[in-house]
Design a protein around this motif. Structure first.
Motif, PDB file in Angstrom:
ATOM      1  N   GLY A  49      37.206  48.878  56.087  1.00 12.31           N
ATOM      2  CA  GLY A  49      36.675  47.610  55.620  1.00 12.31           C
ATOM      3  C   GLY A  49      36.477  47.520  54.124  1.00 12.31           C
ATOM      4  N   ASN A  50      36.842  48.591  53.397  1.00 11.60           N
ATOM      5  CA  ASN A  50      36.619  48.613  51.950  1.00 11.60           C
ATOM      6  C   ASN A  50      37.895  48.475  51.140  1.00 11.60           C
ATOM      7  N   GLY A  51      39.002  48.109  51.790  1.00 11.09           N
ATOM      8  CA  GLY A  51      40.260  47.967  51.067  1.00 11.09           C
ATOM      9  C   GLY A  51      40.819  49.313  50.663  1.00 11.09           C
ATOM     10  N   TYR A  52      41.449  49.354  49.489  1.00 12.52           N
ATOM     11  CA  TYR A  52      41.995  50.615  48.998  1.00 12.52           C
ATOM     12  C   TYR A  52      40.862  51.527  48.524  1.00 12.52           C
ATOM     13  N   THR A  53      40.984  52.800  48.864  1.00 13.94           N
ATOM     14  CA  THR A  53      40.059  53.833  48.400  1.00 13.94           C
ATOM     15  C   THR A  53      40.856  54.791  47.537  1.00 13.94           C
TER      16      THR A  53
END
Length: 305
Positions: A105-109
């Motif tokens: 849920g945080n996009g790209y890490t």
């Protein structure tokens, strides 16, 4: 990267306020006392009370304390332990170019501590880097990063963003920017607040790891919310309480937040159960090496320094 990284969105107002409160190690920094007005917070601003003079005295007292986790050797150790949780490695310097979507849920890490396109810290990093290096490979993606901030969307980032990140990571200035952003948003605030709470080097590390994992949010699931809940259960050392009792309460709250996550991978509590809790049970308050711990069932160790 292991799918256990920052579990809560960091709203831009929260991050900005935290970085204003703590600065980046600047001796002229003044402790601010205004939490973000648009944040429904379960935790009061920890530095809100007292006059400006009292806050400056607190700053001076913190500066006079031993370096603790900020000592170069301890800071390196902290980076290695965090890397074992975030990337299943001790070689944190090999992670500058790492980038993937963990479906959390945080996009790209990406990068050395998992800067996320959905949690504002990646945006702050790229903006800071671009300010001094406007022709960098990531500069053209800034409009898209602003649009996807707070979401897991890749709109405007695909298909070239991951390649651009890897290319930027070849630049020593971008690696330095990652180090600086990590320190300003996570390491420095955690260590300074831990010192304010009278915590040992181990306590400072526990604060730092929680800041990285949960984000510097004031809500119940953010770092400051967890600290607020722990202080209801036990007094900090600065309040005359037992440091071990307080840290156990803090770890209990942090573990509870992790265990409420939606996916099984996000609910893994290794970094507490088989690492930090072990150090605390052993009474290793100085976080002295040799160290041995487990992360996701894998054993890591650091030799005596």
């Amino acid at each position: 990267m292991k799918p256990v990284t920052r579990l809560f969105l960091i709203g831009a107002p929260i991050v900005v306020v935290v970085s204003v409160i703590f600065g980046g190690g600047d001796d002229s920094a003044v402790l601010a006392d205004n939490p973000p007005e648009n944040t429904a917070s379960a935790a009061p601003n920890p530095l809100a009370s007292g006059s400006d003079g009292e806050k400056k005295k607190l700053e001076e007292r913190i500066r006079k304390m031993p370096p603790g986790l900020a000592a170069p050797g301890k800071k390196e150790m902290a980076a290695q332990i965090v890397a074992s949780a975030e990337n299943s490695t001790l070689d944190w310097r090999d992670q500058y170019d790492a980038i993937e979507d963990l479906d959390d849920g945080n996009g790209y890490t990406a990068g050395i501590i998992g800067f996320c396109s959905g949690t504002n810290d990646m945006l702050q990093l790229v903006e800071a880097y671009t300010e001094h290096h406007p022709d960098n490979p990531l500069a053209s993606y800034l409009p898209a990063l602003r649009e996807v901030d707070g979401t897991d969307s890749h709109d405007g980032l695909d298909p070239g963003f991951t390649q651009a990140w890897a290319a930027a990571a070849e630049d020593p200035a971008f690696r330095e920017a990652q180090d600086s952003t990590r320190d300003q948003l996570y390491f420095d605030p955690a260590v300074r607040l831990a010192k304010m709470d009278g915590l040992s080097t181990l306590g400072q590390f526990i604060y730092y790891d929680a800041m990285v994992l949960h984000g510097p949010g004031l809500e119940a699931g953010g770092f400051y919310g967890i600290r607020h809940a722990a202080m209801k259960e036990a007094k900090t050392a600065a309040e005359g309480g037992s440091e071990k009792e307080y840290l156990n309460a803090f770890l209990d709250e942090s573990r509870h937040v992790i265990r409420t996550k939606v996916t099984e991978t996000q609910r893994d509590t290794s970094r507490i159960d088989t690492a930090q809790r072990v150090f605390l049970k052993d009474g290793n308050m100085d976080l002295a090496s040799p160290l041995r711990w487990k992360m996701y069932g894998e054993t890591f160790q650091l030799p005596a320094s």
